[in-house]
Scaffold this motif. Structure first.
Motif, PDB file in Angstrom:
ATOM      1  N   HIS A   1      11.049  -5.558 -10.150  1.00 32.29           N
ATOM      2  CA  HIS A   1      10.353  -6.548  -9.848  1.00 32.29           C
ATOM      3  C   HIS A   1      10.302  -7.428 -11.114  1.00 32.29           C
ATOM      4  O   HIS A   1       9.404  -8.366 -11.047  1.00 32.29           O
TER       5      HIS A   1
ATOM      6  N   HIS B   1       2.805  -6.037  -5.654  1.00 38.56           N
ATOM      7  CA  HIS B   1       2.422  -5.227  -4.315  1.00 38.56           C
ATOM      8  C   HIS B   1       2.331  -6.446  -3.359  1.00 38.56           C
ATOM      9  O   HIS B   1       1.439  -6.583  -2.529  1.00 38.56           O
TER      10      HIS B   1
ATOM     11  N   ASP C   1       4.568  -7.397  -1.001  1.00 41.70           N
ATOM     12  CA  ASP C   1       5.251  -7.271   0.495  1.00 41.70           C
ATOM     13  C   ASP C   1       4.144  -6.744   1.229  1.00 41.70           C
ATOM     14  O   ASP C   1       4.131  -5.430   1.848  1.00 41.70           O
TER      15      ASP C   1
ATOM     16  N   ASP D   1       4.598  -4.427   4.440  1.00 41.70           N
ATOM     17  CA  ASP D   1       4.907  -2.977   4.096  1.00 41.70           C
ATOM     18  C   ASP D   1       3.466  -2.606   4.102  1.00 41.70           C
ATOM     19  O   ASP D   1       2.553  -2.733   3.261  1.00 41.70           O
TER      20      ASP D   1
ATOM     21  N   GLU E   1       2.458  -1.189   0.625  1.00 37.93           N
ATOM     22  CA  GLU E   1       2.412  -2.032  -0.319  1.00 37.93           C
ATOM     23  C   GLU E   1       1.000  -3.032  -0.136  1.00 37.93           C
ATOM     24  O   GLU E   1       0.428  -3.424  -1.046  1.00 37.93           O
ATOM     25  N   ARG E   2       0.912  -2.986   1.147  1.00 32.57           N
ATOM     26  CA  ARG E   2      -0.613  -3.830   1.383  1.00 32.57           C
ATOM     27  C   ARG E   2      -1.804  -2.813   0.946  1.00 32.57           C
ATOM     28  O   ARG E   2      -2.555  -3.776   0.449  1.00 32.57           O
TER      29      ARG E   2
END
Length: 117
Positions: free
Chosen positions: A39, A85, A87, A90, A93-94
Motif C-alpha cells: 500500500h 481499506h 477497495d 471488495d 475490504e469494505r
C-alpha cells in the motif's frame, strides 16, 4: 452492573484489540511490512505503529490519559481505513473499512467523555 464497570469492560475490550495487534507485529513483522509495502506505506513506520498500539492500548486499558490515548487510536483507525481499506468493491475490504470507522467512532466517544471529565 454499575456504569463504571461497564465502561471499564468496554475500554478493556477495545484496548485488547490494539495491545494484541502490537504484540503480533513484534512477534512476526514480515506480513505487516509486506502489507505496508503493498500500500506504499514506508516500513520505517512499523515501530511507531507498534509503540502507538501498545502505548495507547495500555493507557486505554488502565484509564490513563484517556482523551489522548483514545484520540490517538481514533486517528490511527481513520488512517488505517483510508490507507489500507479503500477497495470498497471488495466485500472483505469494505467490512474492514467500516470496522475501522466504527472503532474510530467509539474511541472518539471515549476521548470526548474523558475530555469533559
Amino acid at each position: 452492573m454499575p456504569i463504571s464497570m461497564v465502561t471499564i469492560a468496554g475500554r478493556s475490550l477495545l484496548a485488547l484489540l490494539f495491545i494484541l495487534a502490537g504484540v503480533a507485529k513484534i512477534a512476526g513483522p514480515k506480513p505487516f511490512l509486506d502489507h505496508m509495502a503493498a500500500h506504499h506505506i514506508p516500513g520505517v513506520l512499523l515501530p511507531l505503529v507498534i509503540a502507538l498500539e501498545l502505548g495507547a492500548g495500555l493507557a486505554l486499558l488502565i484509564g490513563w490519559q484517556l482523551s489522548f490515548a483514545a484520540g490517538a487510536l481514533a486517528l490511527f483507525c481513520l488512517a488505517t481505513a483510508f490507507g489500507f481499506h479503500l477497495d470498497l468493491a471488495d466485500k472483505a475490504e469494505r467490512t474492514l473499512f467500516f470496522k475501522d470507522l466504527a472503532l474510530a467512532g467509539g474511541l472518539m466517544v471515549i476521548a470526548a467523555t474523558a475530555w469533559r471529565g
